[in-house]
Design a protein around this motif. Structure first.
Motif, PDB file in Angstrom:
ATOM      1  N   SER A  77     -62.946  21.691  28.198  1.00 56.08           N
ATOM      2  CA  SER A  77     -63.336  20.365  28.659  1.00 56.08           C
ATOM      3  C   SER A  77     -63.792  19.516  27.490  1.00 56.08           C
ATOM      4  O   SER A  77     -64.118  20.014  26.406  1.00 56.08           O
ATOM      5  N   ALA A 143     -63.142  12.287  33.772  1.00 58.48           N
ATOM      6  CA  ALA A 143     -62.327  13.492  33.885  1.00 58.48           C
ATOM      7  C   ALA A 143     -61.446  13.339  35.119  1.00 58.48           C
ATOM      8  O   ALA A 143     -61.965  13.187  36.239  1.00 58.48           O
ATOM      9  N   ASP A 144     -60.142  13.333  34.915  1.00 59.36           N
ATOM     10  CA  ASP A 144     -59.192  13.076  36.010  1.00 59.36           C
ATOM     11  C   ASP A 144     -59.554  11.812  36.774  1.00 59.36           C
ATOM     12  O   ASP A 144     -59.486  11.753  38.013  1.00 59.36           O
ATOM     13  N   GLN A 146     -62.411  10.425  37.285  1.00 59.05           N
ATOM     14  CA  GLN A 146     -63.760  10.370  37.845  1.00 59.05           C
ATOM     15  C   GLN A 146     -64.775  10.156  36.730  1.00 59.05           C
ATOM     16  O   GLN A 146     -64.791  10.885  35.736  1.00 59.05           O
ATOM     17  N   ASN A 190     -66.723  18.532  38.371  1.00 56.27           N
ATOM     18  CA  ASN A 190     -65.760  19.495  37.847  1.00 56.27           C
ATOM     19  C   ASN A 190     -65.236  18.966  36.524  1.00 56.27           C
ATOM     20  O   ASN A 190     -64.463  18.012  36.477  1.00 56.27           O
ATOM     21  N   GLN A 191     -65.679  19.581  35.439  1.00 54.26           N
ATOM     22  CA  GLN A 191     -65.296  19.084  34.130  1.00 54.26           C
ATOM     23  C   GLN A 191     -63.997  19.690  33.602  1.00 54.26           C
ATOM     24  O   GLN A 191     -63.522  19.298  32.535  1.00 54.26           O
ATOM     25  N   ALA A 193     -60.780  19.347  33.661  1.00 55.43           N
ATOM     26  CA  ALA A 193     -59.822  18.353  34.112  1.00 55.43           C
ATOM     27  C   ALA A 193     -58.548  18.397  33.275  1.00 55.43           C
ATOM     28  O   ALA A 193     -58.519  18.921  32.165  1.00 55.43           O
ATOM     29  N   TRP A 196     -58.513  13.304  30.227  1.00 52.44           N
ATOM     30  CA  TRP A 196     -59.816  12.865  29.751  1.00 52.44           C
ATOM     31  C   TRP A 196     -59.711  11.467  29.161  1.00 52.44           C
ATOM     32  O   TRP A 196     -58.722  11.127  28.514  1.00 52.44           O
ATOM     33  N   ARG A 214     -54.224  13.904  27.690  1.00 52.37           N
ATOM     34  CA  ARG A 214     -53.995  14.881  28.737  1.00 52.37           C
ATOM     35  C   ARG A 214     -54.106  16.279  28.120  1.00 52.37           C
ATOM     36  O   ARG A 214     -53.858  16.468  26.926  1.00 52.37           O
TER      37      ARG A 214
END
Length: 223
Positions: A77, A143-144, A146, A190-191, A193, A196, A214
């Motif tokens: 991450s 992350a994704d 979020q 949830n990191q 992902a 980023w 990515r």
């Protein structure tokens, strides 16, 4: 050694080789909060540093301006951070994402820092141009898609602190890149992902610098 290139607000471009790459850790300005964080990580098996703040040397070739980061497994991450880049034309400030192997982190933080790249923005500001408002600069990470980190540089040790450290250690020279350490993540996110994005923002001007990439899983091991 890698070469980084940064576009500045005045339309010029500064290019510099990277001879030394350093990752700060446990670098919150409130070291009492840092101590609590160290204790939390220890419960997860992450070895505590001997001192805080910490500073981890990283292989210079891991400094990258890239859209893709390869990963051997799904437990890696990033972290939203700022970066100082010392060049022959002065000190630059940009955004960075310290991608880290969390599986390896429990065996050694320094090892985990050397297992993935530090992704830097392609734009930068001259440190002197924002020196009067550093604490108001914003730092965010997604992350994704979020938002999982949202703070300001006031939460971290200052660029001047780290420049003083570099001078004391004979490391204040062109080609040195220092990455700041990160701000807290939103609890429970949830990191791990696949995408980023990190952003450094200047509310006084509305200008931002971002880095985005990515994560690409490598093929499975044979053998």
């Amino acid at each position: 050694m890698p070469t980084l290139s940064f576009d500045l607000p005045d339309g010029t471009t500064v290019t510099t080789p990277v001879t030394t790459l350093l990752n700060a850790g446990y670098a919150g300005r409130d070291q009492a909060d840092v101590a609590a964080h160290v204790a939390e990580l220890a419960e997860l098996g992450v070895p505590a540093p001997k001192v805080t703040p910490a500073l981890y040397p990283v292989a210079p070739y891991l400094a990258a301006q890239t859209d893709e980061v390869p990963a051997q497994h799904g437990r890696t991450s990033g972290e939203a951070e700022w970066a100082l880049v010392i060049t022959a034309e002065g000190v630059l400030l940009t955004v960075a994402c310290d991608h880290t192997d969390r599986e390896l982190e429990v065996h050694g933080v320094a090892w985990s820092k050397n297992a993935a790249p530090d992704v830097l923005g392609r734009k930068a500001w001259r440190l002197d141009d924002v020196a009067d408002r550093l604490d108001s600069l914003t730092l965010r990470g997604w992350a994704d898609g979020q938002l999982i980190q949202d703070g300001t540089l006031a939460e971290l040790l200052t660029p001047q602190h780290w420049l003083d450290v570099l001078r004391e250690r004979g490391l204040y020279e062109p080609g040195v890149v220092l990455i700041s350490g990160t701000i807290p993540m939103v609890p429970g996110v949830n990191q791990f992902a696949g995408e980023w994005r990190v952003e450094l923002g200047d509310p006084a001007t509305g200008n931002t610098i971002e880095a985005a990439y990515r994560v690409r899983r490598l093929p499975e091991v044979i053998g």
